[in-house]
Scaffold this motif. Structure first.
Motif, PDB file in Angstrom:
ATOM      1  N   LEU A   1       1.221  -0.984  -0.053  1.00  0.00           N
ATOM      2  CA  LEU A   1       0.079  -0.261  -0.056  1.00  0.00           C
ATOM      3  C   LEU A   1       0.516   1.113   0.326  1.00  0.00           C
ATOM      4  O   LEU A   1       2.011   1.005   0.929  1.00  0.00           O
ATOM      5  N   PHE A   2       0.556   1.934  -1.228  1.00  0.00           N
ATOM      6  CA  PHE A   2       0.928   3.330  -1.015  1.00  0.00           C
ATOM      7  C   PHE A   2       0.041   4.819  -1.178  1.00  0.00           C
ATOM      8  O   PHE A   2      -0.474   4.224  -2.007  1.00  0.00           O
ATOM      9  N   ASP A   3       0.779   5.919   0.267  1.00  0.00           N
ATOM     10  CA  ASP A   3      -0.321   6.969   0.328  1.00  0.00           C
ATOM     11  C   ASP A   3       0.487   8.056  -0.179  1.00  0.00           C
ATOM     12  O   ASP A   3       1.665   8.198   0.541  1.00  0.00           O
ATOM     13  N   GLU A   4       0.502   8.579  -1.825  1.00  0.00           N
ATOM     14  CA  GLU A   4       1.107   9.626  -2.169  1.00  0.00           C
ATOM     15  C   GLU A   4       2.529   9.323  -2.666  1.00  0.00           C
ATOM     16  O   GLU A   4       3.579  10.179  -1.899  1.00  0.00           O
ATOM     17  N   PRO A   5       2.919   8.216  -2.980  1.00  0.00           N
ATOM     18  CA  PRO A   5       4.033   7.614  -2.864  1.00  0.00           C
ATOM     19  C   PRO A   5       4.634   8.217  -3.534  1.00  0.00           C
ATOM     20  O   PRO A   5       6.817   8.737  -3.685  1.00  0.00           O
ATOM     21  N   LEU A   6       4.579   9.839  -4.960  1.00  0.00           N
ATOM     22  CA  LEU A   6       5.683  10.469  -5.249  1.00  0.00           C
ATOM     23  C   LEU A   6       5.529  11.540  -5.328  1.00  0.00           C
ATOM     24  O   LEU A   6       6.691  12.504  -6.147  1.00  0.00           O
ATOM     25  N   ASN A   7       5.607  11.955  -3.967  1.00  0.00           N
ATOM     26  CA  ASN A   7       5.891  13.332  -3.336  1.00  0.00           C
ATOM     27  C   ASN A   7       7.519  13.856  -3.177  1.00  0.00           C
ATOM     28  O   ASN A   7       7.756  12.639  -2.840  1.00  0.00           O
ATOM     29  N   GLY A   8       7.682  14.905  -3.684  1.00  0.00           N
ATOM     30  CA  GLY A   8       9.404  14.985  -3.976  1.00  0.00           C
ATOM     31  C   GLY A   8      10.723  14.532  -4.147  1.00  0.00           C
ATOM     32  O   GLY A   8      11.039  14.260  -4.552  1.00  0.00           O
ATOM     33  N   LEU A   9       9.516  13.323  -5.368  1.00  0.00           N
ATOM     34  CA  LEU A   9      10.188  12.531  -6.590  1.00  0.00           C
ATOM     35  C   LEU A   9      10.344  13.089  -7.778  1.00  0.00           C
ATOM     36  O   LEU A   9       9.480  14.281  -7.872  1.00  0.00           O
ATOM     37  N   ASP A  10      11.788  13.116  -8.380  1.00  0.00           N
ATOM     38  CA  ASP A  10      12.396  14.282  -9.020  1.00  0.00           C
ATOM     39  C   ASP A  10      11.824  12.992 -10.340  1.00  0.00           C
ATOM     40  O   ASP A  10      11.375  12.040  -9.979  1.00  0.00           O
ATOM     41  N   PRO A  11      11.684  13.812 -11.704  1.00  0.00           N
ATOM     42  CA  PRO A  11      10.909  12.877 -12.977  1.00  0.00           C
ATOM     43  C   PRO A  11      11.818  11.946 -12.808  1.00  0.00           C
ATOM     44  O   PRO A  11      10.762  10.183 -13.355  1.00  0.00           O
ATOM     45  N   GLU A  12      13.502  11.364 -12.912  1.00  0.00           N
ATOM     46  CA  GLU A  12      13.870   9.945 -12.666  1.00  0.00           C
ATOM     47  C   GLU A  12      13.268   8.966 -11.915  1.00  0.00           C
ATOM     48  O   GLU A  12      13.109   7.922 -11.812  1.00  0.00           O
ATOM     49  N   GLY A  13      13.355   9.258 -10.545  1.00  0.00           N
ATOM     50  CA  GLY A  13      12.378   8.891  -9.427  1.00  0.00           C
ATOM     51  C   GLY A  13      11.019   8.406  -9.691  1.00  0.00           C
ATOM     52  O   GLY A  13      10.514   7.752  -9.774  1.00  0.00           O
ATOM     53  N   VAL A  14      10.011   9.085 -10.466  1.00  0.00           N
ATOM     54  CA  VAL A  14       8.781   8.971 -10.627  1.00  0.00           C
ATOM     55  C   VAL A  14       8.998   7.785 -12.136  1.00  0.00           C
ATOM     56  O   VAL A  14       8.225   6.866 -11.790  1.00  0.00           O
TER      57      VAL A  14
ATOM     58  N   HIS B   1      -3.292  11.585  -5.671  1.00  0.00           N
ATOM     59  CA  HIS B   1      -3.524  12.996  -6.651  1.00  0.00           C
ATOM     60  C   HIS B   1      -3.689  13.105  -7.815  1.00  0.00           C
ATOM     61  O   HIS B   1      -3.793  14.440  -8.567  1.00  0.00           O
ATOM     62  N   LEU B   2      -2.663  12.250  -8.890  1.00  0.00           N
ATOM     63  CA  LEU B   2      -2.118  12.747  -9.745  1.00  0.00           C
ATOM     64  C   LEU B   2      -2.297  12.048 -11.035  1.00  0.00           C
ATOM     65  O   LEU B   2      -2.175  10.922 -10.729  1.00  0.00           O
ATOM     66  N   MET B   3      -3.256  12.759 -11.774  1.00  0.00           N
ATOM     67  CA  MET B   3      -4.464  11.890 -12.410  1.00  0.00           C
ATOM     68  C   MET B   3      -3.621  11.364 -13.543  1.00  0.00           C
ATOM     69  O   MET B   3      -3.463  10.516 -14.110  1.00  0.00           O
ATOM     70  N   THR B   4      -2.685  12.580 -14.596  1.00  0.00           N
ATOM     71  CA  THR B   4      -2.025  12.052 -15.310  1.00  0.00           C
ATOM     72  C   THR B   4      -0.537  11.162 -14.596  1.00  0.00           C
ATOM     73  O   THR B   4      -0.986  10.588 -15.785  1.00  0.00           O
ATOM     74  N   GLU B   5      -0.154  10.840 -13.626  1.00  0.00           N
ATOM     75  CA  GLU B   5       1.137   9.669 -13.327  1.00  0.00           C
ATOM     76  C   GLU B   5      -0.246   8.644 -13.110  1.00  0.00           C
ATOM     77  O   GLU B   5       0.883   7.441 -13.309  1.00  0.00           O
TER      78      GLU B   5
END
Length: 303
Positions: free
Chosen positions: A150-163, A185-189
């Motif tokens: 389970l991941f809650d907003e896991p992309l917060n703070g990651l740079d494009p490479e991290g995403v 909350h990132l629909m495009t992702e």
């Protein structure tokens, strides 16, 4: 697999989650979407046994998570990347969790390497950037090699490479047959990441279906048209009740008429078309439309 049945959570007179039922299946990346205040984090906390439901049940592979000893072997979770002791090093933090869950010590080094923190293993967490803390939280979730994540907003703070790295990791974990549940909350992702979606609003289920099925719920459909005579086309289609919006690349976006009808009108009026393409609602457009009544604090129109 995660199964929620009539899951409800009340705080006094406030109902955060209301009779919520859904299933998160293995082998897929399932996105968990909803406006702020929809009850996503409360739901995740009930799955993990951190909050008791007022009524209803939620199980992980058939059992309440609280009934599992050595929980990190069954479920890995990232809820809050800041919820760590800043005075500890990354390796000390993970080592303590490994000991308490009877996880081999070698897993600490393996997950630190996997998330890109091997060179920062002995640095104090308090000096980590947000992206580094996110990576440490992901390492914690992976530590027990669990079948459910389970991941809650896991992309917060990651740079494009991290995403890109994390997106690939989600797909790999699902391909291994694991259950992967991602709140964002990132629909495009989510368009690039999720196979299925569970969408809630005001604590209630709005949709549980594939990404394609959800996007198709959006009623807004437009047609992209490219013509050497946009003024003539605009006059013809607006006379039929359509609206036309010119685009920066020279094309026009027409709403209110089908591609077939636009083609007929262009033929009848001898207007040459170089391109005509139907465009359905994006995930973000469908989400905004279907959750409009569930937004807790809607913003006013700009002045």
């Amino acid at each position: 697999m995660i199964e929620a049945n009539e899951l409800t959570k009340r705080y006094g007179r406030v109902t955060a989650v209301n009779a919520l039922s859904f299933t998160v299946r293995p082998g897929l990346v399932t996105g968990f979407l909803g406006p702020n205040g929809a009850g996503k984090t409360t739901t995740l906390r009930m799955i993990l046994g951190l909050n008791d439901p007022t009524s209803g049940t939620v199980t992980v592979d058939g059992y309440p998570f609280r009934d599992r000893s050595r929980g990190l072997r069954h479920v890995g979770a990232l809820l809050d990347a800041h919820d760590v002791h800043g005075g500890r090093s990354a390796v000390a933090h993970l080592s303590a969790l490994a000991r308490s869950n009877a996880i081999p010590r070698r897993r600490v080094d393996e997950v630190l390497e996997e998330v890109g923190l091997a060179n920062a293993a002995r640095r104090r967490i308090g000096g980590f950037s947000l992206g580094m803390k996110q990576r440490l939280g992901i390492a914690t979730a992976l530590l027990g090699d669990p079948p459910v994540l389970l991941f809650d907003e896991p992309l917060n703070g990651l740079d494009p490479e991290g995403v890109l790295w994390l997106r690939g990791m989600f797909h790999r974990l699902a391909a291994e047959g694991r259950t992967v549940f991602v709140s964002s909350h990132l629909m495009t992702e989510m368009e690039h990441t999720a196979d299925r979606l569970i969408v809630i609003g005001r604590g209630e289920l709005i949709a549980s279906e594939s990404l394609t099925e959800f996007a198709a719920r959006g009623t807004r459909q437009s047609v992209t048209v490219r013509t050497p005579d946009p003024a003539a086309l605009t006059a013809v289609v607006t006379a039929e009740g359509a609206s036309v919006e010119p685009e920066d690349d020279g094309s026009c976006t027409v709403t209110g008429l089908s591609a077939a009808r636009i083609s007929e009108l262009a033929f009848d009026h001898r207007i040459m078309l170089h391109e005509i393409t139907t465009r359905s609602s994006s995930l973000e457009e469908a989400f905004m439309e279907l959750t409009a009544d569930s937004v807790e604090y809607p913003a006013g129109e700009p002045r």
